[in-house]
Design a protein around this motif. Structure first.
Motif, PDB file in Angstrom:
ATOM      1  N   ALA A  73     -20.489 -55.910  -1.244  1.00 38.93           N
ATOM      2  CA  ALA A  73     -21.909 -56.238  -1.069  1.00 38.93           C
ATOM      3  C   ALA A  73     -22.157 -57.736  -0.929  1.00 38.93           C
ATOM      4  N   LYS A  74     -21.103 -58.568  -1.044  1.00 38.77           N
ATOM      5  CA  LYS A  74     -21.275 -60.026  -0.991  1.00 38.77           C
ATOM      6  C   LYS A  74     -20.302 -60.635   0.003  1.00 38.77           C
ATOM      7  N   SER A  75     -20.706 -61.763   0.579  1.00 39.59           N
ATOM      8  CA  SER A  75     -19.786 -62.522   1.430  1.00 39.59           C
ATOM      9  C   SER A  75     -18.646 -63.052   0.564  1.00 39.59           C
ATOM     10  N   THR A  76     -17.441 -63.033   1.116  1.00 36.34           N
ATOM     11  CA  THR A  76     -16.284 -63.456   0.316  1.00 36.34           C
ATOM     12  C   THR A  76     -15.155 -63.956   1.206  1.00 36.34           C
ATOM     13  N   LYS A  77     -14.270 -64.724   0.601  1.00 33.34           N
ATOM     14  CA  LYS A  77     -13.028 -65.115   1.259  1.00 33.34           C
ATOM     15  C   LYS A  77     -11.831 -64.744   0.384  1.00 33.34           C
ATOM     16  N   ASP A  78     -11.970 -63.647  -0.335  1.00 33.17           N
ATOM     17  CA  ASP A  78     -10.905 -63.153  -1.216  1.00 33.17           C
ATOM     18  C   ASP A  78      -9.931 -62.291  -0.401  1.00 33.17           C
ATOM     19  N   TYR A  79      -9.265 -62.938   0.566  1.00 35.99           N
ATOM     20  CA  TYR A  79      -8.371 -62.200   1.460  1.00 35.99           C
ATOM     21  C   TYR A  79      -6.987 -62.827   1.567  1.00 35.99           C
ATOM     22  N   PHE A  80      -6.719 -63.875   0.827  1.00 38.99           N
ATOM     23  CA  PHE A  80      -5.434 -64.573   0.970  1.00 38.99           C
ATOM     24  C   PHE A  80      -4.259 -63.733   0.488  1.00 38.99           C
ATOM     25  N   ASP A  81      -4.496 -62.834  -0.459  1.00 39.56           N
ATOM     26  CA  ASP A  81      -3.398 -62.036  -1.004  1.00 39.56           C
ATOM     27  C   ASP A  81      -3.385 -60.595  -0.509  1.00 39.56           C
ATOM     28  N   ILE A 123      -5.843 -69.015   7.482  1.00 39.21           N
ATOM     29  CA  ILE A 123      -6.633 -67.896   7.998  1.00 39.21           C
ATOM     30  C   ILE A 123      -7.822 -68.477   8.755  1.00 39.21           C
ATOM     31  N   ALA A 124      -7.976 -68.031  10.025  1.00 43.39           N
ATOM     32  CA  ALA A 124      -9.018 -68.593  10.880  1.00 43.39           C
ATOM     33  C   ALA A 124      -9.745 -67.478  11.619  1.00 43.39           C
ATOM     34  N   LEU A 125     -11.047 -67.694  11.837  1.00 42.76           N
ATOM     35  CA  LEU A 125     -11.808 -66.808  12.725  1.00 42.76           C
ATOM     36  C   LEU A 125     -11.339 -67.079  14.149  1.00 42.76           C
ATOM     37  N   SER A 147     -10.591 -70.503   6.859  1.00 42.84           N
ATOM     38  CA  SER A 147     -10.964 -69.889   5.570  1.00 42.84           C
ATOM     39  C   SER A 147     -12.451 -69.548   5.496  1.00 42.84           C
ATOM     40  N   PRO A 148     -12.948 -68.775   6.468  1.00 40.98           N
ATOM     41  CA  PRO A 148     -14.386 -68.475   6.467  1.00 40.98           C
ATOM     42  C   PRO A 148     -14.741 -67.416   5.427  1.00 40.98           C
ATOM     43  N   GLU A 149     -15.988 -67.450   4.974  1.00 34.32           N
ATOM     44  CA  GLU A 149     -16.505 -66.318   4.200  1.00 34.32           C
ATOM     45  C   GLU A 149     -16.829 -65.225   5.201  1.00 34.32           C
ATOM     46  N   GLY A 200     -19.936 -55.701   5.884  1.00 39.20           N
ATOM     47  CA  GLY A 200     -20.156 -54.767   6.973  1.00 39.20           C
ATOM     48  C   GLY A 200     -20.037 -55.332   8.375  1.00 39.20           C
ATOM     49  N   MET A 201     -19.584 -56.579   8.530  1.00 37.03           N
ATOM     50  CA  MET A 201     -19.463 -57.188   9.855  1.00 37.03           C
ATOM     51  C   MET A 201     -17.988 -57.348  10.211  1.00 37.03           C
ATOM     52  N   PRO A 202     -17.444 -56.513  11.094  1.00 40.59           N
ATOM     53  CA  PRO A 202     -16.043 -56.675  11.484  1.00 40.59           C
ATOM     54  C   PRO A 202     -15.834 -58.031  12.161  1.00 40.59           C
ATOM     55  N   GLU A 203     -14.796 -58.732  11.752  1.00 42.85           N
ATOM     56  CA  GLU A 203     -14.458 -60.033  12.328  1.00 42.85           C
ATOM     57  C   GLU A 203     -12.987 -60.054  12.703  1.00 42.85           C
ATOM     58  N   LYS A 204     -12.661 -60.678  13.829  1.00 50.11           N
ATOM     59  CA  LYS A 204     -11.265 -60.869  14.212  1.00 50.11           C
ATOM     60  C   LYS A 204     -10.783 -62.181  13.608  1.00 50.11           C
ATOM     61  N   VAL A 205      -9.705 -62.082  12.853  1.00 49.63           N
ATOM     62  CA  VAL A 205      -9.139 -63.257  12.191  1.00 49.63           C
ATOM     63  C   VAL A 205      -7.663 -63.354  12.528  1.00 49.63           C
ATOM     64  N   ALA A 206      -7.125 -64.551  12.338  1.00 48.36           N
ATOM     65  CA  ALA A 206      -5.692 -64.781  12.540  1.00 48.36           C
ATOM     66  C   ALA A 206      -5.101 -65.291  11.235  1.00 48.36           C
ATOM     67  N   TYR A 207      -4.054 -64.625  10.776  1.00 52.76           N
ATOM     68  CA  TYR A 207      -3.230 -65.108   9.666  1.00 52.76           C
ATOM     69  C   TYR A 207      -2.096 -65.895  10.309  1.00 52.76           C
ATOM     70  N   ILE A 208      -1.886 -67.127   9.885  1.00 51.16           N
ATOM     71  CA  ILE A 208      -0.894 -67.991  10.532  1.00 51.16           C
ATOM     72  C   ILE A 208       0.042 -68.559   9.472  1.00 51.16           C
TER      73      ILE A 208
END
Length: 197
Positions: free
Chosen positions: A91-99, A116-118, A125-127, A131-139
């Protein structure tokens, strides 16, 4: 009195043998219970739920000496890139995706976090919004002299939501645990086609 002493001795022996048998049985059952089931293998084109995130891998590729989404790579450095679609299921914007993804490559130090980039605007490292699918790159930058691998092997990690954690009594995502293993072929360069569902 002698009969009582004999009865007590017999009871102690029976109890001792019973206790020893129970300990032995628990040890044997513990040894078999400690067996780990193999980690599930995830299909490369599948949608993967991790609690907080819904992931859809798109492609993996290697890059060399390129400006990758604004990531500050060393000149001439090699990198492994994983492009995927991520949807924040909270329910909240987050950047808890590194792990959420752990690279299992010999050339990548497990303690090294990826950049991690949009992909749409190279924000690092975007928030990500609910519910909004985003394309990101893990590098992942590879060490100097590393050979580019033919495949990218990852462990996908999920977390569980708790209304109150045991330490602070606050809500959050806890108890990281593997969902499964994901293996993707590594193409050469960003023009590598996406994986077809």
């Amino acid at each position: 009195m002698l009969e009582n002493a004999g009865s007590r001795l017999k009871a102690w022996l029976v109890a001792g043998i019973g206790t020893a048998a129970a300990i032995a049985a628990a040890g044997v059952m513990g040894a078999f219970g400690a067996r780990h089931e193999p980690m599930p293998v995830l299909a490369p084109a599948s949608r993967i739920e991790t609690g907080q995130w819904l992931l859809r891998p798109l492609k993996a590729y290697s890059a060399e000496g390129e400006n990758l989404y604004g990531v500050p790579l060393k000149p001439g450095a090699k990198a492994l890139v994983l492009k995927l679609e991520m949807t924040n299921r909270t329910a909240k914007s987050t950047k808890d995706y590194f792990d959420v993804l752990q690279a299992n490559q010999a050339t990548i130090d497990p303690a090294t976090k990826p950049f991690i980039a949009l992909t749409r605007d190279s924000t690092l490292s975007p928030e990500l919004h609910p519910g909004m699918p985003e394309k990101v790159a893990y590098i992942w930058q590879l060490p100097d002299g590393a050979t580019l691998p033919a495949k990218l092997e990852l462990t996908v990690i999920r977390k569980t939501y708790k209304q109150r954690d045991n330490l602070y009594g606050l809500p959050g995502w806890f108890n990281p645990a593997p969902v499964g293993r994901l293996t993707l072929p590594v193409g050469r360069g960003p023009d590598t086609p996406d994986i077809q569902p």
